[in-house]
Design a protein around this motif. Structure first.
Motif, PDB file in Angstrom:
ATOM      1  N   TRP A   1       6.300   0.440   3.334  1.00 18.35           N
ATOM      2  CA  TRP A   1       5.296  -0.690   2.468  1.00 18.35           C
ATOM      3  C   TRP A   1       6.073  -1.386   1.451  1.00 18.35           C
ATOM      4  CZ3 TRP A   1       1.621  -2.457   4.601  1.00 18.35           C
ATOM      5  CH2 TRP A   1       0.639  -1.746   5.509  1.00 18.35           C
ATOM      6  N   ARG A   2       6.956  -0.624   0.743  1.00 21.78           N
ATOM      7  CA  ARG A   2       7.799  -1.311  -0.215  1.00 21.78           C
ATOM      8  C   ARG A   2       8.799  -2.435   0.364  1.00 21.78           C
ATOM      9  NH1 ARG A   2      10.185   1.209  -5.651  1.00 21.78           N
ATOM     10  NH2 ARG A   2      10.706  -0.564  -6.580  1.00 21.78           N
ATOM     11  N   ASP A   3       9.429  -1.967   1.208  1.00 23.51           N
ATOM     12  CA  ASP A   3      10.040  -3.105   2.082  1.00 23.51           C
ATOM     13  C   ASP A   3       9.531  -4.162   2.479  1.00 23.51           C
ATOM     14  OD1 ASP A   3      12.438  -1.270   1.500  1.00 23.51           O
ATOM     15  OD2 ASP A   3      12.425  -0.223   3.603  1.00 23.51           O
ATOM     16  N   LYS A   4       8.244  -3.785   3.014  1.00 23.37           N
ATOM     17  CA  LYS A   4       7.539  -4.949   3.558  1.00 23.37           C
ATOM     18  C   LYS A   4       6.975  -5.924   2.545  1.00 23.37           C
ATOM     19  CE  LYS A   4       3.489  -6.305   6.469  1.00 23.37           C
ATOM     20  NZ  LYS A   4       2.542  -5.670   7.209  1.00 23.37           N
ATOM     21  N   ALA A   5       6.909  -5.196   1.125  1.00 23.09           N
ATOM     22  CA  ALA A   5       6.396  -6.274   0.144  1.00 23.09           C
ATOM     23  C   ALA A   5       7.505  -7.005  -0.395  1.00 23.09           C
ATOM     24  CB  ALA A   5       5.864  -5.331  -0.920  1.00 23.09           C
ATOM     25  N   GLU A   6       8.806  -6.460  -0.211  1.00 27.36           N
ATOM     26  CA  GLU A   6      10.059  -7.140  -0.754  1.00 27.36           C
ATOM     27  C   GLU A   6      10.305  -8.149   0.156  1.00 27.36           C
ATOM     28  OE1 GLU A   6      12.499  -8.255  -3.499  1.00 27.36           O
ATOM     29  OE2 GLU A   6      11.215  -6.562  -3.673  1.00 27.36           O
ATOM     30  N   SER A   7       9.948  -7.930   1.577  1.00 21.25           N
ATOM     31  CA  SER A   7      10.308  -8.919   2.301  1.00 21.25           C
ATOM     32  C   SER A   7       9.431 -10.067   2.361  1.00 21.25           C
ATOM     33  CB  SER A   7      10.216  -8.373   3.979  1.00 21.25           C
ATOM     34  OG  SER A   7       9.315  -8.042   4.221  1.00 21.25           O
TER      35      SER A   7
ATOM     36  N   LEU B   1       1.006 -14.579   1.143  1.00 20.06           N
ATOM     37  CA  LEU B   1       0.618 -13.978  -0.028  1.00 20.06           C
ATOM     38  C   LEU B   1      -0.297 -12.630   0.243  1.00 20.06           C
ATOM     39  CD1 LEU B   1       0.750 -14.240  -3.141  1.00 20.06           C
ATOM     40  CD2 LEU B   1      -1.476 -15.889  -3.003  1.00 20.06           C
ATOM     41  N   ILE B   2      -1.274 -12.930   1.133  1.00 17.66           N
ATOM     42  CA  ILE B   2      -2.035 -11.626   1.492  1.00 17.66           C
ATOM     43  C   ILE B   2      -1.233 -10.544   2.079  1.00 17.66           C
ATOM     44  CG2 ILE B   2      -4.030 -11.114   3.077  1.00 17.66           C
ATOM     45  CD1 ILE B   2      -5.245 -13.832   2.694  1.00 17.66           C
ATOM     46  N   ASP B   3      -0.356 -10.939   2.886  1.00 17.88           N
ATOM     47  CA  ASP B   3       0.573  -9.726   3.536  1.00 17.88           C
ATOM     48  C   ASP B   3       1.172  -9.118   2.162  1.00 17.88           C
ATOM     49  OD1 ASP B   3      -0.201 -10.403   5.958  1.00 17.88           O
ATOM     50  OD2 ASP B   3       1.614 -11.590   6.499  1.00 17.88           O
ATOM     51  N   PHE B   4       1.860  -9.927   1.310  1.00 19.02           N
ATOM     52  CA  PHE B   4       2.583  -9.309   0.022  1.00 19.02           C
ATOM     53  C   PHE B   4       1.899  -8.693  -0.637  1.00 19.02           C
ATOM     54  CE2 PHE B   4       3.509 -10.014  -4.374  1.00 19.02           C
ATOM     55  CZ  PHE B   4       4.712  -9.409  -4.384  1.00 19.02           C
ATOM     56  N   VAL B   5       0.548  -9.153  -1.044  1.00 15.80           N
ATOM     57  CA  VAL B   5      -0.594  -8.401  -1.900  1.00 15.80           C
ATOM     58  C   VAL B   5      -0.945  -6.883  -1.003  1.00 15.80           C
ATOM     59  CG1 VAL B   5      -2.760  -8.225  -3.058  1.00 15.80           C
ATOM     60  CG2 VAL B   5      -1.259 -10.310  -2.985  1.00 15.80           C
ATOM     61  N   ASP B   6      -1.024  -6.918   0.143  1.00 15.79           N
ATOM     62  CA  ASP B   6      -1.411  -5.658   0.746  1.00 15.79           C
ATOM     63  C   ASP B   6      -0.294  -4.846   0.892  1.00 15.79           C
ATOM     64  OD1 ASP B   6      -3.854  -6.586   1.516  1.00 15.79           O
ATOM     65  OD2 ASP B   6      -3.458  -7.367   3.452  1.00 15.79           O
ATOM     66  N   ALA B   7       0.682  -5.138   1.075  1.00 10.53           N
ATOM     67  CA  ALA B   7       1.891  -4.282   1.123  1.00 10.53           C
ATOM     68  C   ALA B   7       2.329  -3.883  -0.455  1.00 10.53           C
ATOM     69  CB  ALA B   7       3.199  -5.004   1.614  1.00 10.53           C
ATOM     70  N   GLU B   8       1.972  -4.608  -1.544  1.00  4.61           N
ATOM     71  CA  GLU B   8       2.596  -4.331  -2.720  1.00  4.61           C
ATOM     72  C   GLU B   8       1.252  -3.193  -3.193  1.00  4.61           C
ATOM     73  OE1 GLU B   8       4.266  -5.513  -6.725  1.00  4.61           O
ATOM     74  OE2 GLU B   8       4.660  -5.489  -4.602  1.00  4.61           O
ATOM     75  N   HIS B   9       0.052  -3.433  -2.746  1.00  5.43           N
ATOM     76  CA  HIS B   9      -1.273  -2.512  -3.010  1.00  5.43           C
ATOM     77  C   HIS B   9      -0.825  -1.024  -2.461  1.00  5.43           C
ATOM     78  CE1 HIS B   9      -4.887  -0.413  -3.380  1.00  5.43           C
ATOM     79  NE2 HIS B   9      -4.885  -0.345  -2.041  1.00  5.43           N
ATOM     80  N   GLU B  10      -0.199  -1.183  -1.004  1.00  7.53           N
ATOM     81  CA  GLU B  10       0.044  -0.065  -0.587  1.00  7.53           C
ATOM     82  C   GLU B  10       1.108   1.040  -0.970  1.00  7.53           C
ATOM     83  OE1 GLU B  10      -1.455   1.573   2.136  1.00  7.53           O
ATOM     84  OE2 GLU B  10      -3.029   0.110   2.376  1.00  7.53           O
ATOM     85  N   TRP B  11       2.106   0.520  -1.420  1.00  6.91           N
ATOM     86  CA  TRP B  11       3.314   1.344  -1.989  1.00  6.91           C
ATOM     87  C   TRP B  11       2.981   1.748  -3.674  1.00  6.91           C
ATOM     88  CZ3 TRP B  11       6.464   0.549  -6.286  1.00  6.91           C
ATOM     89  CH2 TRP B  11       6.840  -0.683  -6.679  1.00  6.91           C
TER      90      TRP B  11
END
Length: 140
Positions: A28-34, A59-69
């Protein structure tokens, strides 16, 4: 009161699910960074260059991934904040499942614990994390 709330859960299944959940930390952290939102520099030729990708979706993908990690990180911080033994629990979980290249003997040696004690503490830590993730992640 708290035992009646968590008494209905299967401890083994909850610990296994929590282990898998924590192991996804870097995914999830890698996905947020990407998916990180960046502002591009202007082009020299003067012609506008737009992206065909939906910026709201990114932006939604980033926020979701950021929330997960961050939810996994928040659970580990919460466990560590409870005191001495719980700090060890958080370290064991971090070494074993967030940085999943560590084996139990290596973690036990790093923390100066007997291997069996480390394994027992790992099970206690997983149950603690399962309860904490239920409280912290699912609260509205």
């Amino acid at each position: 009161m708290i035992n009646t709330v968590f008494g209905k859960y299967d401890k083994k299944k909850s610990c296994d699910a929590c282990q898998a959940w924590l192991s996804e930390y870097w995914d999830w952290r890698d996905k947020a960074e990407s998916k990180h939102i960046v502002v591009g520099s202007p082009k020299i030729d003067g012609m506008p260059h737009g992206s065909r990708k939906d910026s709201d979706g990114r932006l939604i993908d980033f926020v979701d991934a950021e929330h997960e990690w961050k939810s996994r990180d928040r659970v580990l911080q919460y466990i560590a904040s409870k005191g001495d033994e719980h700090e060890l629990h958080a370290l064991i979980l971090k070494y074993r499942f967030v940085h999943h290249h560590w084996k139990v003997p290596k973690v036990a040696m790093k923390l100066h614990l007997p291997e069996r004690t480390c394994e027992r503490m790992q099970q206690e830590a997983l149950w603690e994390a399962a309860k904490a993730s239920h409280i912290l992640v699912t609260k509205k």
